[in-house]
Design a protein around this motif. Sequence first.
Motif, PDB file in Angstrom:
ATOM      1  N   VAL A 192      -5.147  10.247   2.789  1.00 11.45           N
ATOM      2  CA  VAL A 192      -3.760  10.143   3.242  1.00 11.45           C
ATOM      3  C   VAL A 192      -3.338   8.678   3.252  1.00 11.45           C
ATOM      4  O   VAL A 192      -2.283   8.305   2.728  1.00 11.45           O
ATOM      5  CB  VAL A 192      -3.588  10.776   4.642  1.00 11.45           C
ATOM      6  N   GLY A 193      -4.193   7.847   3.832  1.00 12.47           N
ATOM      7  CA  GLY A 193      -3.886   6.426   3.878  1.00 12.47           C
ATOM      8  C   GLY A 193      -3.748   5.834   2.489  1.00 12.47           C
ATOM      9  O   GLY A 193      -2.817   5.070   2.208  1.00 12.47           O
ATOM     10  N   ALA A 194      -4.682   6.215   1.602  1.00 13.73           N
ATOM     11  CA  ALA A 194      -4.643   5.669   0.238  1.00 13.73           C
ATOM     12  C   ALA A 194      -3.378   6.111  -0.484  1.00 13.73           C
ATOM     13  O   ALA A 194      -2.735   5.313  -1.185  1.00 13.73           O
ATOM     14  CB  ALA A 194      -5.879   6.126  -0.533  1.00 13.73           C
ATOM     15  N   ALA A 195      -3.009   7.377  -0.298  1.00 14.43           N
ATOM     16  CA  ALA A 195      -1.818   7.887  -0.977  1.00 14.43           C
ATOM     17  C   ALA A 195      -0.571   7.171  -0.473  1.00 14.43           C
ATOM     18  O   ALA A 195       0.305   6.783  -1.264  1.00 14.43           O
ATOM     19  CB  ALA A 195      -1.695   9.391  -0.742  1.00 14.43           C
ATOM     20  N   LEU A 196      -0.504   6.977   0.824  1.00 11.14           N
ATOM     21  CA  LEU A 196       0.665   6.295   1.390  1.00 11.14           C
ATOM     22  C   LEU A 196       0.721   4.844   0.911  1.00 11.14           C
ATOM     23  O   LEU A 196       1.784   4.327   0.557  1.00 11.14           O
ATOM     24  CB  LEU A 196       0.612   6.346   2.915  1.00 11.14           C
ATOM     25  N   ARG A 197      -0.431   4.213   0.891  1.00  8.03           N
ATOM     26  CA  ARG A 197      -0.480   2.817   0.429  1.00  8.03           C
ATOM     27  C   ARG A 197      -0.027   2.724  -1.017  1.00  8.03           C
ATOM     28  O   ARG A 197       0.766   1.866  -1.382  1.00  8.03           O
ATOM     29  CB  ARG A 197      -1.904   2.283   0.567  1.00  8.03           C
ATOM     30  N   ASP A 198      -0.528   3.645  -1.844  1.00 15.62           N
ATOM     31  CA  ASP A 198      -0.152   3.629  -3.258  1.00 15.62           C
ATOM     32  C   ASP A 198       1.341   3.900  -3.438  1.00 15.62           C
ATOM     33  O   ASP A 198       1.937   3.459  -4.416  1.00 15.62           O
ATOM     34  CB  ASP A 198      -0.959   4.672  -4.027  1.00 15.62           C
ATOM     35  N   ALA A 199       1.906   4.647  -2.502  1.00  8.60           N
ATOM     36  CA  ALA A 199       3.336   4.954  -2.602  1.00  8.60           C
ATOM     37  C   ALA A 199       4.186   3.800  -2.084  1.00  8.60           C
ATOM     38  O   ALA A 199       5.417   3.853  -2.147  1.00  8.60           O
ATOM     39  CB  ALA A 199       3.642   6.220  -1.817  1.00  8.60           C
ATOM     40  N   GLY A 200       3.546   2.768  -1.569  1.00  3.63           N
ATOM     41  CA  GLY A 200       4.293   1.593  -1.125  1.00  3.63           C
ATOM     42  C   GLY A 200       4.647   1.608   0.346  1.00  3.63           C
ATOM     43  O   GLY A 200       5.383   0.745   0.817  1.00  3.63           O
ATOM     44  N   VAL A 201       4.127   2.604   1.080  1.00  2.49           N
ATOM     45  CA  VAL A 201       4.398   2.653   2.515  1.00  2.49           C
ATOM     46  C   VAL A 201       3.556   1.586   3.213  1.00  2.49           C
ATOM     47  O   VAL A 201       2.466   1.243   2.760  1.00  2.49           O
ATOM     48  CB  VAL A 201       4.050   4.067   3.065  1.00  2.49           C
ATOM     49  N   GLN A 202       4.089   1.080   4.313  1.00  3.41           N
ATOM     50  CA  GLN A 202       3.365   0.025   5.050  1.00  3.41           C
ATOM     51  C   GLN A 202       2.255   0.638   5.892  1.00  3.41           C
ATOM     52  O   GLN A 202       2.471   0.942   7.066  1.00  3.41           O
ATOM     53  CB  GLN A 202       4.327  -0.711   5.971  1.00  3.41           C
ATOM     54  N   VAL A 203       1.111   0.846   5.295  1.00  2.37           N
ATOM     55  CA  VAL A 203      -0.035   1.351   6.053  1.00  2.37           C
ATOM     56  C   VAL A 203      -0.679   0.160   6.757  1.00  2.37           C
ATOM     57  O   VAL A 203      -1.086  -0.806   6.109  1.00  2.37           O
ATOM     58  CB  VAL A 203      -1.041   2.055   5.122  1.00  2.37           C
ATOM     59  N   ILE A 204      -0.742   0.247   8.043  1.00  5.79           N
ATOM     60  CA  ILE A 204      -1.236  -0.880   8.846  1.00  5.79           C
ATOM     61  C   ILE A 204      -2.731  -1.094   8.594  1.00  5.79           C
ATOM     62  O   ILE A 204      -3.496  -0.135   8.529  1.00  5.79           O
ATOM     63  CB  ILE A 204      -1.001  -0.594  10.344  1.00  5.79           C
ATOM     64  N   ASP A 205      -3.112  -2.337   8.449  1.00 11.61           N
ATOM     65  CA  ASP A 205      -4.535  -2.683   8.402  1.00 11.61           C
ATOM     66  C   ASP A 205      -4.701  -4.010   9.122  1.00 11.61           C
ATOM     67  O   ASP A 205      -4.270  -5.055   8.627  1.00 11.61           O
ATOM     68  CB  ASP A 205      -5.036  -2.781   6.957  1.00 11.61           C
ATOM     69  N   THR A 206      -5.275  -3.954  10.301  1.00 11.32           N
ATOM     70  CA  THR A 206      -5.413  -5.172  11.100  1.00 11.32           C
ATOM     71  C   THR A 206      -6.819  -5.763  11.021  1.00 11.32           C
ATOM     72  O   THR A 206      -7.060  -6.823  11.585  1.00 11.32           O
ATOM     73  CB  THR A 206      -5.103  -4.873  12.583  1.00 11.32           C
ATOM     74  N   GLU A 207      -7.712  -5.079  10.364  1.00  8.77           N
ATOM     75  CA  GLU A 207      -9.096  -5.598  10.278  1.00  8.77           C
ATOM     76  C   GLU A 207      -9.419  -5.773   8.798  1.00  8.77           C
ATOM     77  O   GLU A 207     -10.180  -5.001   8.216  1.00  8.77           O
ATOM     78  CB  GLU A 207     -10.064  -4.618  10.973  1.00  8.77           C
ATOM     79  N   THR A 208      -8.837  -6.791   8.226  1.00  8.59           N
ATOM     80  CA  THR A 208      -8.831  -6.916   6.770  1.00  8.59           C
ATOM     81  C   THR A 208      -9.882  -7.879   6.258  1.00  8.59           C
ATOM     82  O   THR A 208     -10.318  -8.788   6.959  1.00  8.59           O
ATOM     83  CB  THR A 208      -7.461  -7.430   6.295  1.00  8.59           C
ATOM     84  N   VAL A 209     -10.244  -7.655   5.023  1.00 13.74           N
ATOM     85  CA  VAL A 209     -10.985  -8.665   4.266  1.00 13.74           C
ATOM     86  C   VAL A 209     -10.091  -9.032   3.083  1.00 13.74           C
ATOM     87  O   VAL A 209      -9.235  -8.239   2.694  1.00 13.74           O
ATOM     88  CB  VAL A 209     -12.357  -8.144   3.792  1.00 13.74           C
ATOM     89  N   PRO A 210     -10.266 -10.246   2.529  1.00 15.55           N
ATOM     90  CA  PRO A 210      -9.361 -10.676   1.461  1.00 15.55           C
ATOM     91  C   PRO A 210      -9.317  -9.688   0.291  1.00 15.55           C
ATOM     92  O   PRO A 210     -10.293  -9.003  -0.005  1.00 15.55           O
ATOM     93  CB  PRO A 210      -9.950 -12.023   1.027  1.00 15.55           C
ATOM     94  N   LYS A 211      -8.175  -9.635  -0.360  1.00 10.97           N
ATOM     95  CA  LYS A 211      -7.981  -8.701  -1.475  1.00 10.97           C
ATOM     96  C   LYS A 211      -8.985  -8.923  -2.597  1.00 10.97           C
ATOM     97  O   LYS A 211      -9.270  -8.009  -3.364  1.00 10.97           O
ATOM     98  CB  LYS A 211      -6.559  -8.857  -2.034  1.00 10.97           C
ATOM     99  N   VAL A 212      -9.505 -10.125  -2.712  1.00 11.52           N
ATOM    100  CA  VAL A 212     -10.435 -10.418  -3.814  1.00 11.52           C
ATOM    101  C   VAL A 212     -11.787  -9.729  -3.632  1.00 11.52           C
ATOM    102  O   VAL A 212     -12.580  -9.657  -4.573  1.00 11.52           O
ATOM    103  CB  VAL A 212     -10.660 -11.944  -3.974  1.00 11.52           C
ATOM    104  N   VAL A 213     -12.058  -9.238  -2.440  1.00 13.26           N
ATOM    105  CA  VAL A 213     -13.331  -8.531  -2.217  1.00 13.26           C
ATOM    106  C   VAL A 213     -13.279  -7.184  -2.936  1.00 13.26           C
ATOM    107  O   VAL A 213     -12.306  -6.440  -2.807  1.00 13.26           O
ATOM    108  CB  VAL A 213     -13.590  -8.321  -0.710  1.00 13.26           C
ATOM    109  N   ALA A 214     -14.336  -6.872  -3.670  1.00 12.51           N
ATOM    110  CA  ALA A 214     -14.387  -5.619  -4.422  1.00 12.51           C
ATOM    111  C   ALA A 214     -14.210  -4.435  -3.477  1.00 12.51           C
ATOM    112  O   ALA A 214     -14.777  -4.412  -2.382  1.00 12.51           O
ATOM    113  CB  ALA A 214     -15.712  -5.502  -5.162  1.00 12.51           C
ATOM    114  N   ASP A 215     -13.436  -3.477  -3.918  1.00 14.65           N
ATOM    115  CA  ASP A 215     -13.096  -2.346  -3.066  1.00 14.65           C
ATOM    116  C   ASP A 215     -14.348  -1.593  -2.596  1.00 14.65           C
ATOM    117  O   ASP A 215     -14.448  -1.200  -1.438  1.00 14.65           O
ATOM    118  CB  ASP A 215     -12.170  -1.400  -3.836  1.00 14.65           C
ATOM    119  N   ALA A 216     -15.278  -1.391  -3.501  1.00 17.29           N
ATOM    120  CA  ALA A 216     -16.471  -0.613  -3.141  1.00 17.29           C
ATOM    121  C   ALA A 216     -17.253  -1.315  -2.032  1.00 17.29           C
ATOM    122  O   ALA A 216     -17.739  -0.667  -1.093  1.00 17.29           O
ATOM    123  CB  ALA A 216     -17.355  -0.410  -4.370  1.00 17.29           C
TER     124      ALA A 216
END
Lengths: 269, 352
Positions: free
Chosen positions: B55-79
């Motif tokens: 659900v979160g992934a689908a919303l994120r892909d649709a451009g909805v603002q899915v909150i993420d407050t415990e982030t690692v930089p985007k350059v980190v590999a998804d896996a």
Amino acid sequence: MTSVTIIGSSHVAALKTAWARISAELSDRISLRFFAAPQPAYGKLRLEPCGRYGLPADADAKDAVTVEKVNGATSVDLNAAEHVVWVSQNSALTFCARLVNKLDVYGDGPAMERGTLVSRQAFSAFLGAHAERALPSAAWGQLKARLMVTLTPRLSETVTGSSDPTHRVVAQAAADGDRLQRALSQYEQAYAQALARNGHALLPQPVDTLAANGLTAAAHCEGSVRLRDNSAHPAEDHAHMNTDFGERMLRALFDRLAGARAAAEHQMT
Amino acid sequence: MDQASPYSDLPARAFWRTGVAARAPLDPGDLYRPRFRLGKGTRVMTAGSCFAQHVGAALRDAGVQVIDTETVPKVVADAAARRYGYRLYSARYGNIYTARHLLQLLREATEDHAPALPVWQRGERFFDAQRPAVEPDGLASADEVMAHRRAHLGCVTRALRQAEVFVFTFGLTEAWEHRESGTVYPTAPGTIAGAYDPDIFGFRNFNVGEVLADFQAVRELLRRINPQMRFLLTVSPVPLTATASGAHVEAATSYSKATLRAACGVLYDTFEDVDYVPSYEVITSLNSRGAYFDANQRSVTPQGVAAAMGMFLGAHGFAARPAALSEAPVALPEGQPSDAICEDLLLEAFAS
């Protein structure tokens, strides 16, 4: 006689000029050939299954002129040498800088509220995953020559005074004590291990070329020249290194090759 | 027939023949009509069982603002990020299978309610008992576990303060609890870490009244933080990997899903700020003819996820991007859906 082909991008210039300086003392032991191209031609070089590396037949004429001018040919047989040294793999400098700027690693000094607190294991896994993605493709494993990779030289510490916004991430990380240096060192270890699992080796940037913050000491950036025509890089170029740097790299390479040869001979006896 | 029937003016979707049997196979139809619309600017917080990751992934892909407050930089590999619990939910709490566990986390983050036995051990390594999977190899000390937990709870609090819509996927009714305190855990002691002692830990199978009460308490707590908070509920279609209820696992699954679905129905009927997304129905529908389950008859296929999320996003006026749902390869045990981290699958190891 050990035969080596050095390939890569514009960063090969430092090694090339260094070889011109020191070849007289080493040419009885080392046979060295260079095959390199500045961007954008470098990005178009391909490895064929037969071991030839160069521009594809349908390459842009302008690129072909550039590669021909620099190398006297548009391709090279990499299997003609015992060793291939590939200069210019990504140094992961920006990657590490982004991690350093955004993450606190537990046990890595007091949390500075940079961002998220992560464990050492997670941090190490992030570096390892990045290293895996930076590996040469499987085709390089088919070479008869032994492949050794060197990372792009780390940017010069002069970058910390740059007003160029593209350097802001690195400058910020470099200002944070030795955290960038430790992250880069850890990345190099992870990359070396990943390369070794694939039958390749890493030639790290010599430690004595580094400043305390992990970037390349400024002295190694002064007087760098272009691969294309040996003309000087502008003063605001923080990426390309000079002949002294190239000489240190070459001597580190030759020491490594000599050590490997001695070890192999020892095993045979 | 002269007499009017209350069914005579109902739309085609109200009848099984026209609403289901006559529908093209694998067409979810108009199963879902949102009670309220999500916009791209809506700040959404997600939590729940592993299916909630979709659900979160689908919303994120649709451009909805899915909150993420415990982030690692985007350059980190998804896996790599996902293996360590990042990018799964709005903070790094891992899967939350039961309403009781969700309530417990929110109380811990906002009311200083401390769960019992917060650190579990495996060999020389230490694990956060409330989210043991987020550090697959554990940590070096109990102190380190607690330091990470404190930082994590701060992230949970920040997410709660930002949220306008809270998305929760109910996964299970079964849980293991600390007998003395009632603290529940997302995994059974002894599965990832810890040790099972029947004098300390007991099995719970929450009934519909308990699930309802727990989620009502969640709703009240969240509306104290944001009186305008709205809720999107789903039920995971993924069957139980194992049950400790004594029932056959198929019967136990039926009980669990029926309980959760009934609770969602009551919540929907009771509260105007609660919407229910029938992704469970899309995946398990007779119309799908079992096509949305893998060969193990448990894991939901990427096509099933795409169908459910496509329906969900389409109903909210977003374009679905199903291809994105099958990205992010993660090394997982065989039989696990390709893009969801589900620690309950570890129970497979105990099957003889």
